[in-house]
Scaffold this motif. Structure first.
Motif, PDB file in Angstrom:
ATOM      1  N   VAL A 276       7.288  16.467  -5.921  1.00  0.00           N
ATOM      2  CA  VAL A 276       7.582  15.045  -6.100  1.00  0.00           C
ATOM      3  C   VAL A 276       6.286  14.267  -5.939  1.00  0.00           C
ATOM      4  O   VAL A 276       5.527  14.508  -5.005  1.00  0.00           O
ATOM      5  N   LYS A 277       6.044  13.322  -6.845  1.00  0.00           N
ATOM      6  CA  LYS A 277       4.859  12.484  -6.775  1.00  0.00           C
ATOM      7  C   LYS A 277       5.287  11.025  -6.710  1.00  0.00           C
ATOM      8  O   LYS A 277       6.314  10.647  -7.266  1.00  0.00           O
ATOM      9  N   GLY A 278       4.511  10.232  -6.022  1.00  0.00           N
ATOM     10  CA  GLY A 278       4.843   8.825  -5.905  1.00  0.00           C
ATOM     11  C   GLY A 278       3.641   8.017  -5.469  1.00  0.00           C
ATOM     12  O   GLY A 278       2.536   8.544  -5.314  1.00  0.00           O
ATOM     13  N   ALA A 279       3.849   6.726  -5.259  1.00  0.00           N
ATOM     14  CA  ALA A 279       2.749   5.840  -4.888  1.00  0.00           C
ATOM     15  C   ALA A 279       3.277   4.623  -4.155  1.00  0.00           C
ATOM     16  O   ALA A 279       4.467   4.316  -4.200  1.00  0.00           O
TER      17      ALA A 279
ATOM     18  N   ILE B 129      -3.002   4.371  -3.983  1.00  0.00           N
ATOM     19  CA  ILE B 129      -2.696   5.390  -2.983  1.00  0.00           C
ATOM     20  C   ILE B 129      -1.444   6.116  -3.452  1.00  0.00           C
ATOM     21  O   ILE B 129      -0.393   5.505  -3.658  1.00  0.00           O
ATOM     22  N   SER B 130      -1.562   7.413  -3.656  1.00  0.00           N
ATOM     23  CA  SER B 130      -0.438   8.202  -4.153  1.00  0.00           C
ATOM     24  C   SER B 130      -0.150   9.357  -3.194  1.00  0.00           C
ATOM     25  O   SER B 130      -0.987   9.735  -2.384  1.00  0.00           O
ATOM     26  N   PHE B 131       1.060   9.883  -3.297  1.00  0.00           N
ATOM     27  CA  PHE B 131       1.426  11.029  -2.460  1.00  0.00           C
ATOM     28  C   PHE B 131       2.071  12.103  -3.319  1.00  0.00           C
ATOM     29  O   PHE B 131       2.610  11.847  -4.395  1.00  0.00           O
ATOM     30  N   LYS B 132       2.020  13.313  -2.803  1.00  0.00           N
ATOM     31  CA  LYS B 132       2.601  14.456  -3.502  1.00  0.00           C
ATOM     32  C   LYS B 132       3.169  15.409  -2.447  1.00  0.00           C
ATOM     33  O   LYS B 132       2.489  15.741  -1.475  1.00  0.00           O
ATOM     34  N   THR B 133       4.417  15.808  -2.616  1.00  0.00           N
ATOM     35  CA  THR B 133       5.033  16.730  -1.677  1.00  0.00           C
ATOM     36  C   THR B 133       5.947  17.684  -2.425  1.00  0.00           C
ATOM     37  O   THR B 133       6.377  17.391  -3.547  1.00  0.00           O
TER      38      THR B 133
ATOM     39  N   ILE C  80      -1.980  13.057   0.429  1.00  0.00           N
ATOM     40  CA  ILE C  80      -2.248  11.646   0.119  1.00  0.00           C
ATOM     41  C   ILE C  80      -3.594  11.554  -0.591  1.00  0.00           C
ATOM     42  O   ILE C  80      -4.618  11.968  -0.044  1.00  0.00           O
ATOM     43  N   SER C  81      -3.591  11.031  -1.809  1.00  0.00           N
ATOM     44  CA  SER C  81      -4.827  10.829  -2.578  1.00  0.00           C
ATOM     45  C   SER C  81      -5.071   9.333  -2.737  1.00  0.00           C
ATOM     46  O   SER C  81      -4.119   8.574  -2.920  1.00  0.00           O
ATOM     47  N   PHE C  82      -6.323   8.943  -2.676  1.00  0.00           N
ATOM     48  CA  PHE C  82      -6.592   7.501  -2.760  1.00  0.00           C
ATOM     49  C   PHE C  82      -7.871   7.192  -3.511  1.00  0.00           C
ATOM     50  O   PHE C  82      -8.828   7.960  -3.521  1.00  0.00           O
ATOM     51  N   THR C  83      -7.833   6.063  -4.173  1.00  0.00           N
ATOM     52  CA  THR C  83      -9.014   5.408  -4.725  1.00  0.00           C
ATOM     53  C   THR C  83      -8.978   3.973  -4.216  1.00  0.00           C
ATOM     54  O   THR C  83      -8.055   3.229  -4.526  1.00  0.00           O
ATOM     55  N   ILE C  84      -9.950   3.628  -3.401  1.00  0.00           N
ATOM     56  CA  ILE C  84     -10.028   2.283  -2.834  1.00  0.00           C
ATOM     57  C   ILE C  84     -11.239   1.565  -3.412  1.00  0.00           C
ATOM     58  O   ILE C  84     -12.365   2.047  -3.296  1.00  0.00           O
ATOM     59  N   LYS C  85     -10.971   0.411  -4.038  1.00  0.00           N
ATOM     60  CA  LYS C  85     -12.058  -0.432  -4.538  1.00  0.00           C
ATOM     61  C   LYS C  85     -12.059  -1.737  -3.750  1.00  0.00           C
ATOM     62  O   LYS C  85     -10.991  -2.276  -3.432  1.00  0.00           O
ATOM     63  N   ALA C  86     -13.247  -2.215  -3.445  1.00  0.00           N
ATOM     64  CA  ALA C  86     -13.365  -3.434  -2.646  1.00  0.00           C
ATOM     65  C   ALA C  86     -14.481  -4.322  -3.174  1.00  0.00           C
ATOM     66  O   ALA C  86     -15.506  -3.828  -3.668  1.00  0.00           O
TER      67      ALA C  86
END
Length: 218
Positions: free
Chosen positions: A76-79, A64-68, A209-215
């Protein structure tokens, strides 16, 4: 007169470039995971009903990452990491549920000084609010191309709001003999809605908010 205008424009552009360079020293940059680039074979969602069952979120392969915006030039990018939770897909997808949490203390943006600032009361207040949580209360199909919306309650700090998150279901794969499902998507949040309200000249209100969720199947 024409020469003066050209000089003025040149001065303005030079000033903007110098501002960008100096700000990049403060804000820094980190590479953002692009789930479409990482999964070039994915072109559209599959039918999520095939994934009926219970799944455990795998932190090691999810992101899960964010960008603002930090000013008018840079972003700024982060996670965050420390993901945990379960996904339950039902045959009637509207009855599906999601429980997910992540640890605020894991926030990283590429610069330690800024990361420490993000952990303070001015941003995530990690000592008081160690987790961000999301409780999904239903999945809804948007169109016949299997585009979906997850509706649920997002809690950041002391604020809980019901939101809708668009996402793609990318099908079931087998890894080391285990069934794995993948979900990818992106949503925009206004940080002021969740009392992440530190103000600085040029800092944006919205975060992508960008996400890749694996389960894993359980």
């Amino acid at each position: 007169m024409c020469k003066l205008k050209k000089k003025g424009i040149s001065f303005l552009i030079t000033g903007m470039v110098m501002c960008a360079l100096s700000t990049s020293f403060i804000t820094g940059k980190i590479a953002e995971k692009n789930y479409h680039a990482d999964n070039p074979e994915i072109t559209r969602s599959a039918d999520i009903s095939e994934a009926a069952g219970k799944w455990a979120i795998d932190d090691s392969s999810s992101s899960i990452s964010f960008k603002t915006r930090s000013n008018w030039v840079l972003k700024v990018k982060g996670a965050m990491t420390g993901l945990k939770g379960n996904i339950v897909i039902t045959e009637k997808i509207e009855d599906s549920s999601v429980k997910l949490s992540m640890e605020t203390n894991t926030v990283k943006s590429g610069i330690k000084v800024r990361d420490n600032h993000l952990k303070t009361e001015q941003f995530f207040a990690v000592e008081k609010y160690p987790e961000i949580t999301f409780k999904g209360i239903g999945i809804f199909e948007v169109n016949k191309e299997y585009k979906y919306i997850l509706k649920g309650d997002l809690t950041i700090k002391d604020v809980t709001k019901t939101i809708e998150i668009p996402f793609d279901y990318n099908g079931i794969q087998k890894e080391n003999g285990m069934e794995i499902v993948t979900f990818t998507g992106e949503v925009i949040l206004n940080r002021f809605d969740y009392n992440v309200d530190y103000k600085m000249f040029g800092m944006g209100d919205d975060a992508t908010i960008s996400f890749t969720i694996k389960a894993k199947k359980i």
